[in-house]
Design an enzyme around this catalytic site. Structure first.
Site, short mmCIF file in Angstrom:
data_model
loop_
_atom_site.label_atom_id
_atom_site.label_comp_id
_atom_site.label_asym_id
_atom_site.label_seq_id
_atom_site.Cartn_x
_atom_site.Cartn_y
_atom_site.Cartn_z
N CYS A 130 0.65 -1.12 0.02
CA CYS A 130 -0.21 0.01 0.18
C CYS A 130 0.87 1.34 0.10
O CYS A 130 1.22 1.69 1.11
CB CYS A 130 -0.83 -0.06 1.35
SG CYS A 130 -2.08 1.45 1.33
N CYS A 133 -0.33 4.20 2.25
CA CYS A 133 -0.34 3.77 3.52
C CYS A 133 1.11 3.94 3.87
O CYS A 133 1.53 4.86 5.08
CB CYS A 133 -0.44 2.46 4.06
SG CYS A 133 -2.03 1.88 3.31
N ASP A 134 2.11 3.44 3.23
CA ASP A 134 3.58 3.46 3.75
C ASP A 134 4.40 4.31 3.11
O ASP A 134 5.62 4.56 3.37
CB ASP A 134 4.09 1.80 3.57
CG ASP A 134 3.18 0.97 4.57
OD1 ASP A 134 2.61 1.42 5.41
OD2 ASP A 134 3.02 -0.09 4.14
#
Ligand code: NAP
Length: 301
Positions: A130, A133-134
């Site tokens: 992701c 997300c990261d």
């Protein structure tokens, strides 16, 4: 004896719970992780009618609150099997077997793994599925993205704004994703595209330090990257249901537009169902259809 057990608390499952409760059926939702499914990793949803812009987690929370306010019970347990038990069904989790009259499988999909050694061990330590997300953890660093679909292309573009260098690794020379996004990537100086290439080894000490890439001519290159973003598609979470549901070659639950599977009283809804368009709005539509069909089935018993 619960009327309706719904497996999965993503948009399809939560919508089914809302419809089941509004039809006055007892509803238990079993979810293995967090409610909301895939959308909780999406910072901004902009294609859900009546919500011009909302974060995925906020939208999921609204659905969760609507379902529980109507009286749906939600338990966080992983379903390992669904079986027929005479005229009824049993939904099995590590805590026991729940008897019920009808089941909706709304288990969605999960990220496909590359299948390279140590991939799972390095999740959270350099390997991610992701980018939104990261990605921020890799500001100013070199990263790689694997895949040739829209997810990989969009991840690479997103990361190009943060990372020092983005290697986009694709096993062919034609992308499945949109040509316009490919053109945007080619215009970025810090994006390097490696065609006909696959990741064959992960180099790590405690964290990922690099990857070995092999091209179709057998040439091996080592890239020093601290992040590897895997975007090679998704696979449906249906393995546990093969005894009661027919699966397509690629593992999707065979159920028509009425969401009925080959087993009476067992329905499939959302991204795990074999169908043409997998979007948030089609997942919620499936939840409504499956619950309506399940209520019809329950009323016929
Ligand atoms: P996808 O379109 O199925 O693409 C998966 C990619 O991964 C393909 O390029 C495939 O290569 C490659 N791949 C599969 N297994 C691999 C492996 N083991 N090793 C290396 N490469 C592998 O998946 P997606 O990108 O997640 O997209 C899924 C759907 O969502 C698509 O319909 C997509 O258009 C849609 N989507 C839309 C948007 C948007 O409209 N903004 C954004 C994201 C996703 P091959 O090409 O060689 O098969």
């Amino acid at each position: 004896m619960t009327d309706l057990i719904i497996v999965g608390a993503g948009p399809a499952g939560l919508t089914a719970a809302i419809y089941g409760r509004r039809a006055s059926k007892s509803v238990l939702v079993l979810e293995k992780a967090a409610y909301g499914g895939q959308i909780i990793n999406t910072p901004s949803v902009e294609n859900y009618p009546a919500e011009p812009q909302i974060s995925g987690i906020d939208l999921a929370t609204k659905m969760y609150q609507q379902a529980t306010a109507l009286g749906a019970e939600i338990r966080f347990e992983q379903v390992t099997a669904v079986r027929e038990a005479g005229a009824f069904k049993e939904v099995v989790t590590p805590k026991g077997a729940y008897p019920c009259k009808a089941v909706i499988l709304a288990t969605g999909c999960e990220n496909r793994k590359l299948g390279v050694a140590d991939e799972e061990k390095l999740i959270g330590r350099g390997v991610s599925y992701c980018a939104t997300c990261d990605g921020a953890f890799y500001r100013g660093k070199a990263v790689a993205v694997v895949g040739g679909g829209n997810t990989a292309l969009e991840d690479a573009l997103y990361l190009a704004d943060l990372a020092e260098t983005v290697y986009l690794i694709h096993r062919r020379d034609a992308f499945r994703g949109d040509a316009a996004t490919v053109a945007q990537l080619k215009a970025r100086e810090n994006v390097k595209i490696l065609y006909h290439s696959t990741v064959t080894r992960l180099c790590a000490e405690r964290r990922l330090t690099g990857i070995e890439v092999t091209d179709t001519a057998g040439c091996v290159t080592e890239l020093a990257v601290s992040g590897l973003f895997v975007a090679v598609g998704r696979v449906p979470n249906t393995d546990a249901f093969a005894p009661v549901v027919d699966l397509s070659e690629d593992g999707y639950a065979a159920a028509g537009e009425n969401c009925r599977t080959r087993t009476a009283g067992i329905f499939a809804a959302g991204d795990n169902r074999a169908k043409g368009v997998r979007q948030l709005v089609t997942a919620t539509a499936d939840g409504a259809v499956a619950a309506t069909e399940a209520v019809r089935y329950l009323n016929s018993l």
